[in-house]
Design a protein around this motif. Structure first.
Motif, PDB file in Angstrom:
ATOM      1  N   ALA A  22       9.551 -36.165  -9.707  1.00  0.00           N
ATOM      2  CA  ALA A  22       9.792 -37.518  -9.218  1.00  0.00           C
ATOM      3  C   ALA A  22      10.370 -37.493  -7.805  1.00  0.00           C
ATOM      4  CB  ALA A  22      10.738 -38.251 -10.167  1.00  0.00           C
ATOM      5  N   GLU A  23      11.316 -36.602  -7.557  1.00  0.00           N
ATOM      6  CA  GLU A  23      11.930 -36.504  -6.234  1.00  0.00           C
ATOM      7  C   GLU A  23      10.910 -36.083  -5.185  1.00  0.00           C
ATOM      8  OE1 GLU A  23      15.248 -33.862  -6.849  1.00  0.00           O
ATOM      9  OE2 GLU A  23      16.364 -35.380  -7.983  1.00  0.00           O
ATOM     10  N   ARG A  24      10.025 -35.175  -5.546  1.00  0.00           N
ATOM     11  CA  ARG A  24       9.004 -34.711  -4.598  1.00  0.00           C
ATOM     12  C   ARG A  24       7.991 -35.807  -4.286  1.00  0.00           C
ATOM     13  NH1 ARG A  24       7.101 -28.739  -6.290  1.00  0.00           N
ATOM     14  NH2 ARG A  24       7.086 -28.238  -4.090  1.00  0.00           N
ATOM     15  N   VAL A  25       7.696 -36.637  -5.278  1.00  0.00           N
ATOM     16  CA  VAL A  25       6.693 -37.686  -5.110  1.00  0.00           C
ATOM     17  C   VAL A  25       7.304 -38.938  -4.475  1.00  0.00           C
ATOM     18  CG1 VAL A  25       5.097 -39.206  -6.360  1.00  0.00           C
ATOM     19  CG2 VAL A  25       5.308 -36.826  -7.029  1.00  0.00           C
ATOM     20  N   GLY A  26       8.603 -39.157  -4.709  1.00  0.00           N
ATOM     21  CA  GLY A  26       9.265 -40.351  -4.178  1.00  0.00           C
ATOM     22  C   GLY A  26       9.261 -41.508  -5.152  1.00  0.00           C
ATOM     23  N   VAL A  27       9.303 -41.171  -6.449  1.00  0.00           N
ATOM     24  CA  VAL A  27       9.384 -42.182  -7.503  1.00  0.00           C
ATOM     25  C   VAL A  27      10.551 -41.812  -8.412  1.00  0.00           C
ATOM     26  CG1 VAL A  27       6.902 -42.692  -7.446  1.00  0.00           C
ATOM     27  CG2 VAL A  27       7.758 -40.954  -9.021  1.00  0.00           C
ATOM     28  N   THR A  28      10.784 -42.611  -9.434  1.00  0.00           N
ATOM     29  CA  THR A  28      11.860 -42.298 -10.375  1.00  0.00           C
ATOM     30  C   THR A  28      11.333 -41.421 -11.509  1.00  0.00           C
ATOM     31  OG1 THR A  28      11.436 -44.236 -11.743  1.00  0.00           O
ATOM     32  CG2 THR A  28      12.998 -44.506  -9.903  1.00  0.00           C
ATOM     33  N   LYS A  29      12.255 -40.793 -12.208  1.00  0.00           N
ATOM     34  CA  LYS A  29      11.909 -39.956 -13.359  1.00  0.00           C
ATOM     35  C   LYS A  29      11.169 -40.769 -14.407  1.00  0.00           C
ATOM     36  CE  LYS A  29      14.077 -37.456 -17.185  1.00  0.00           C
ATOM     37  NZ  LYS A  29      13.630 -38.361 -18.245  1.00  0.00           N
ATOM     38  N   SER A  30      11.597 -42.012 -14.596  1.00  0.00           N
ATOM     39  CA  SER A  30      10.952 -42.851 -15.611  1.00  0.00           C
ATOM     40  C   SER A  30       9.490 -43.132 -15.271  1.00  0.00           C
ATOM     41  CB  SER A  30      11.718 -44.153 -15.820  1.00  0.00           C
ATOM     42  OG  SER A  30      11.744 -44.914 -14.642  1.00  0.00           O
ATOM     43  N   VAL A  31       9.151 -43.199 -13.984  1.00  0.00           N
ATOM     44  CA  VAL A  31       7.757 -43.411 -13.591  1.00  0.00           C
ATOM     45  C   VAL A  31       6.914 -42.202 -13.996  1.00  0.00           C
ATOM     46  CG1 VAL A  31       6.192 -43.648 -11.615  1.00  0.00           C
ATOM     47  CG2 VAL A  31       8.258 -45.043 -11.749  1.00  0.00           C
ATOM     48  N   ILE A  32       7.434 -41.003 -13.762  1.00  0.00           N
ATOM     49  CA  ILE A  32       6.716 -39.788 -14.179  1.00  0.00           C
ATOM     50  C   ILE A  32       6.536 -39.798 -15.691  1.00  0.00           C
ATOM     51  CG2 ILE A  32       6.788 -37.260 -14.282  1.00  0.00           C
ATOM     52  CD1 ILE A  32       6.247 -38.373 -11.444  1.00  0.00           C
ATOM     53  N   SER A  33       7.581 -40.178 -16.405  1.00  0.00           N
ATOM     54  CA  SER A  33       7.498 -40.267 -17.859  1.00  0.00           C
ATOM     55  C   SER A  33       6.425 -41.268 -18.287  1.00  0.00           C
ATOM     56  CB  SER A  33       8.855 -40.675 -18.440  1.00  0.00           C
ATOM     57  OG  SER A  33       8.772 -40.812 -19.838  1.00  0.00           O
ATOM     58  N   PHE A  34       6.379 -42.430 -17.638  1.00  0.00           N
ATOM     59  CA  PHE A  34       5.356 -43.439 -17.949  1.00  0.00           C
ATOM     60  C   PHE A  34       3.949 -42.879 -17.722  1.00  0.00           C
ATOM     61  CE2 PHE A  34       8.554 -46.987 -16.909  1.00  0.00           C
ATOM     62  CZ  PHE A  34       8.844 -47.193 -18.257  1.00  0.00           C
ATOM     63  N   TYR A  35       3.775 -42.128 -16.624  1.00  0.00           N
ATOM     64  CA  TYR A  35       2.463 -41.520 -16.359  1.00  0.00           C
ATOM     65  C   TYR A  35       2.083 -40.573 -17.495  1.00  0.00           C
ATOM     66  CZ  TYR A  35       2.934 -42.931 -11.396  1.00  0.00           C
ATOM     67  OH  TYR A  35       3.083 -43.618 -10.226  1.00  0.00           O
ATOM     68  N   GLU A  36       3.025 -39.704 -17.872  1.00  0.00           N
ATOM     69  CA  GLU A  36       2.743 -38.696 -18.902  1.00  0.00           C
ATOM     70  C   GLU A  36       2.500 -39.328 -20.269  1.00  0.00           C
ATOM     71  OE1 GLU A  36       5.736 -35.628 -18.798  1.00  0.00           O
ATOM     72  OE2 GLU A  36       5.141 -34.971 -16.793  1.00  0.00           O
ATOM     73  N   LEU A  37       3.127 -40.466 -20.524  1.00  0.00           N
ATOM     74  CA  LEU A  37       2.946 -41.165 -21.795  1.00  0.00           C
ATOM     75  C   LEU A  37       1.759 -42.136 -21.759  1.00  0.00           C
ATOM     76  CD1 LEU A  37       6.686 -41.940 -22.594  1.00  0.00           C
ATOM     77  CD2 LEU A  37       5.209 -40.266 -23.739  1.00  0.00           C
ATOM     78  N   LYS A  38       1.064 -42.152 -20.635  1.00  0.00           N
ATOM     79  CA  LYS A  38      -0.124 -43.001 -20.442  1.00  0.00           C
ATOM     80  C   LYS A  38       0.211 -44.491 -20.483  1.00  0.00           C
ATOM     81  CE  LYS A  38      -2.190 -39.392 -22.957  1.00  0.00           C
ATOM     82  NZ  LYS A  38      -1.617 -39.113 -24.226  1.00  0.00           N
ATOM     83  N   GLU A  39       1.421 -44.839 -20.068  1.00  0.00           N
ATOM     84  CA  GLU A  39       1.834 -46.242 -20.039  1.00  0.00           C
ATOM     85  C   GLU A  39       1.635 -46.872 -18.670  1.00  0.00           C
ATOM     86  OE1 GLU A  39       5.798 -46.506 -21.613  1.00  0.00           O
ATOM     87  OE2 GLU A  39       5.207 -45.620 -23.515  1.00  0.00           O
ATOM     88  N   ARG A  40       1.380 -46.035 -17.672  1.00  0.00           N
ATOM     89  CA  ARG A  40       1.132 -46.500 -16.310  1.00  0.00           C
ATOM     90  C   ARG A  40       0.139 -45.574 -15.641  1.00  0.00           C
ATOM     91  NH1 ARG A  40       6.670 -47.744 -13.088  1.00  0.00           N
ATOM     92  NH2 ARG A  40       7.312 -49.462 -14.401  1.00  0.00           N
ATOM     93  N   ALA A  41      -0.556 -46.114 -14.648  1.00  0.00           N
ATOM     94  CA  ALA A  41      -1.463 -45.305 -13.827  1.00  0.00           C
ATOM     95  C   ALA A  41      -0.875 -45.222 -12.416  1.00  0.00           C
ATOM     96  CB  ALA A  41      -2.842 -45.937 -13.787  1.00  0.00           C
ATOM     97  N   PRO A  42      -1.049 -44.099 -11.748  1.00  0.00           N
ATOM     98  CA  PRO A  42      -0.474 -43.953 -10.406  1.00  0.00           C
ATOM     99  C   PRO A  42      -1.258 -44.732  -9.357  1.00  0.00           C
ATOM    100  CG  PRO A  42      -1.791 -42.045 -10.928  1.00  0.00           C
ATOM    101  CD  PRO A  42      -1.763 -42.898 -12.167  1.00  0.00           C
ATOM    102  N   SER A  43      -0.556 -45.095  -8.305  1.00  0.00           N
ATOM    103  CA  SER A  43      -1.221 -45.711  -7.155  1.00  0.00           C
ATOM    104  C   SER A  43      -2.029 -44.622  -6.445  1.00  0.00           C
ATOM    105  CB  SER A  43      -0.178 -46.287  -6.197  1.00  0.00           C
ATOM    106  OG  SER A  43       0.555 -45.229  -5.592  1.00  0.00           O
ATOM    107  N   PRO A  44      -2.972 -45.006  -5.591  1.00  0.00           N
ATOM    108  CA  PRO A  44      -3.713 -43.993  -4.828  1.00  0.00           C
ATOM    109  C   PRO A  44      -2.792 -43.099  -4.001  1.00  0.00           C
ATOM    110  CG  PRO A  44      -4.847 -46.085  -4.714  1.00  0.00           C
ATOM    111  CD  PRO A  44      -3.523 -46.348  -5.395  1.00  0.00           C
ATOM    112  N   ASP A  45      -1.717 -43.666  -3.452  1.00  0.00           N
ATOM    113  CA  ASP A  45      -0.770 -42.892  -2.642  1.00  0.00           C
ATOM    114  C   ASP A  45      -0.080 -41.819  -3.491  1.00  0.00           C
ATOM    115  OD1 ASP A  45       0.762 -42.330  -0.227  1.00  0.00           O
ATOM    116  OD2 ASP A  45       2.453 -43.266  -1.282  1.00  0.00           O
TER     117      ASP A  45
END
Length: 94
Positions: A22-45
């Protein structure tokens, strides 16, 4: 394999926690968790940043491309030939 599963696999292969990624990407830990749990899709950036961090294509992250790539940036032509020889031998071994 879906994006969330592939992201988690790559993160673990690279020895990163969700917080570290998350720190390397510039998002929060919870966003990474959401991605891994398939609850969110990442932006193109974010997708582009992840592909850069893991040295894979965005197509690979999205499951469109099944092949992994090896980043040989900075290697000499001789080194690249050696890497290709190793890959060829490993493929013939199986």
């Amino acid at each position: 394999m879906d994006f969330g599963t592939r992201l988690k696999e790559l993160r673990k292969q690279n020895g990163l926690t969700q917080q570290q990624l998350a720190e390397r990407v510039g998002v929060t830990k919870s966003v990474i968790s959401f991605y891994e749990l398939k609850e969110r899709a990442p932006s193109p950036d974010v997708l582009t940043k992840l592909s850069y961090i893991f040295h894979v294509s965005t197509d690979y992250l999205l499951g469109i491309e099944r092949n992994k790539t090896v980043d040989v940036t900075g290697l000499s032509d001789e080194d690249i030939r050696a890497v290709q020889l190793i890959v060829d031998r490993l493929r013939n071994k199986s």
